[in-house]
Design a protein around this motif. Structure first.
Motif, PDB file in Angstrom:
ATOM      1  N   GLU A 106      -1.132  -6.290  -1.355  1.00 53.59           N
ATOM      2  CA  GLU A 106      -1.571  -4.888  -1.364  1.00 53.59           C
ATOM      3  C   GLU A 106      -0.390  -3.989  -1.727  1.00 53.59           C
ATOM      4  O   GLU A 106      -0.528  -3.076  -2.537  1.00 53.59           O
ATOM      5  CB  GLU A 106      -2.075  -4.474   0.012  1.00 53.59           C
ATOM      6  N   GLY A 113       0.420  -4.129  -5.311  1.00 47.73           N
ATOM      7  CA  GLY A 113      -0.514  -3.292  -6.061  1.00 47.73           C
ATOM      8  C   GLY A 113      -0.160  -1.825  -5.984  1.00 47.73           C
ATOM      9  O   GLY A 113      -0.262  -1.096  -6.969  1.00 47.73           O
ATOM     10  N   GLN A 122       1.679   0.854  -9.355  1.00 46.13           N
ATOM     11  CA  GLN A 122       0.951   2.005  -9.896  1.00 46.13           C
ATOM     12  C   GLN A 122       1.897   2.905 -10.680  1.00 46.13           C
ATOM     13  O   GLN A 122       3.042   3.109 -10.289  1.00 46.13           O
ATOM     14  CB  GLN A 122       0.280   2.792  -8.774  1.00 46.13           C
ATOM     15  N   VAL A 131      -5.200   4.069  -4.377  1.00 45.71           N
ATOM     16  CA  VAL A 131      -4.863   2.758  -3.817  1.00 45.71           C
ATOM     17  C   VAL A 131      -4.310   2.898  -2.406  1.00 45.71           C
ATOM     18  O   VAL A 131      -4.672   2.127  -1.513  1.00 45.71           O
ATOM     19  CB  VAL A 131      -3.880   1.996  -4.735  1.00 45.71           C
ATOM     20  N   GLY A 155       6.558  -4.729  -6.111  1.00 48.06           N
ATOM     21  CA  GLY A 155       5.680  -4.240  -7.173  1.00 48.06           C
ATOM     22  C   GLY A 155       6.355  -3.215  -8.041  1.00 48.06           C
ATOM     23  O   GLY A 155       6.195  -3.215  -9.262  1.00 48.06           O
ATOM     24  N   GLN A 213       3.137  -5.407 -15.280  1.00 47.44           N
ATOM     25  CA  GLN A 213       2.279  -4.561 -14.472  1.00 47.44           C
ATOM     26  C   GLN A 213       0.855  -5.117 -14.456  1.00 47.44           C
ATOM     27  O   GLN A 213       0.211  -5.152 -13.413  1.00 47.44           O
ATOM     28  CB  GLN A 213       2.260  -3.135 -15.007  1.00 47.44           C
ATOM     29  N   LEU A 227      -1.007  -6.256 -11.052  1.00 49.50           N
ATOM     30  CA  LEU A 227      -2.254  -5.606 -10.652  1.00 49.50           C
ATOM     31  C   LEU A 227      -3.414  -6.599 -10.598  1.00 49.50           C
ATOM     32  O   LEU A 227      -4.288  -6.485  -9.740  1.00 49.50           O
ATOM     33  CB  LEU A 227      -2.581  -4.450 -11.593  1.00 49.50           C
ATOM     34  N   ALA A 269      -2.999  -8.473  -7.296  1.00 49.83           N
ATOM     35  CA  ALA A 269      -3.370  -7.613  -6.176  1.00 49.83           C
ATOM     36  C   ALA A 269      -4.883  -7.389  -6.139  1.00 49.83           C
ATOM     37  O   ALA A 269      -5.505  -7.459  -5.071  1.00 49.83           O
ATOM     38  CB  ALA A 269      -2.633  -6.280  -6.267  1.00 49.83           C
ATOM     39  N   SER A 270      -5.480  -7.154  -7.287  1.00 46.85           N
ATOM     40  CA  SER A 270      -6.931  -6.954  -7.348  1.00 46.85           C
ATOM     41  C   SER A 270      -7.679  -8.202  -6.920  1.00 46.85           C
ATOM     42  O   SER A 270      -8.719  -8.117  -6.256  1.00 46.85           O
ATOM     43  CB  SER A 270      -7.355  -6.567  -8.763  1.00 46.85           C
TER      44      SER A 270
END
Length: 138
Positions: A35, A38, A42, A51, A98, A110, A114, A117-118
């Motif tokens: 998390e 992620g 950003q 997020v 991240g 990136q 992501l 994390a997703s």
């Protein structure tokens, strides 16, 4: 035999409680770390805000579930508190990782960060939210 003694179900579950609590703690630690990754990956303030709100919205409930499992597994209160702090610290460590990955690897890095994390968000959401909905057969 569970048919003869319905209470035996609860006794067998209590024997598995320490292993379940440990597995939940490890999985929530990894999930919290990802998390954070992620969040750290950003690039816009709008995405970051969304997020962060999503993570904060469920972090308390996840740690409550973990603490409940630890208490059921008869963990000492200091052990419970220490593990909650450890899992909570996984998110800031993930944020730093991240941010470094996003800065070091560019757009491809990136995207990979992501995606990982997703994937953990989906991995948690599908079994916990969608599967019980479809289990009812409605």
């Amino acid at each position: 035999n569970f048919k003869e003694d319905p209470e035996a179900v609860y006794h067998s579950m209590d024997k598995q409680a320490p292993a379940t609590a440990f597995a939940l703690t490890v999985s929530l630690g990894v999930h919290s770390f990802l998390e954070g990754v992620g969040i750290g990956a950003q690039t816009t303030a709008a995405n970051l805000g969304v997020v962060v709100i999503a993570v904060l919205a469920h972090k308390g409930l996840a740690l409550f579930a973990m603490t409940s499992a630890l208490v059921k597994g008869q963990a000492h209160p200091r052990v419970c508190a220490g593990l909650v702090v450890l899992v909570a610290l996984c998110t800031p460590v993930g944020i730093m990782m991240g941010d470094m990955a996003e800065g070091s690897f560019g757009a491809a890095g990136q995207g990979a960060v992501l995606a990982a994390a997703s994937g953990t968000f989906l991995f948690v959401a599908i079994p916990e939210l969608l599967m019980p909905t479809f289990a009812d057969g409605k």
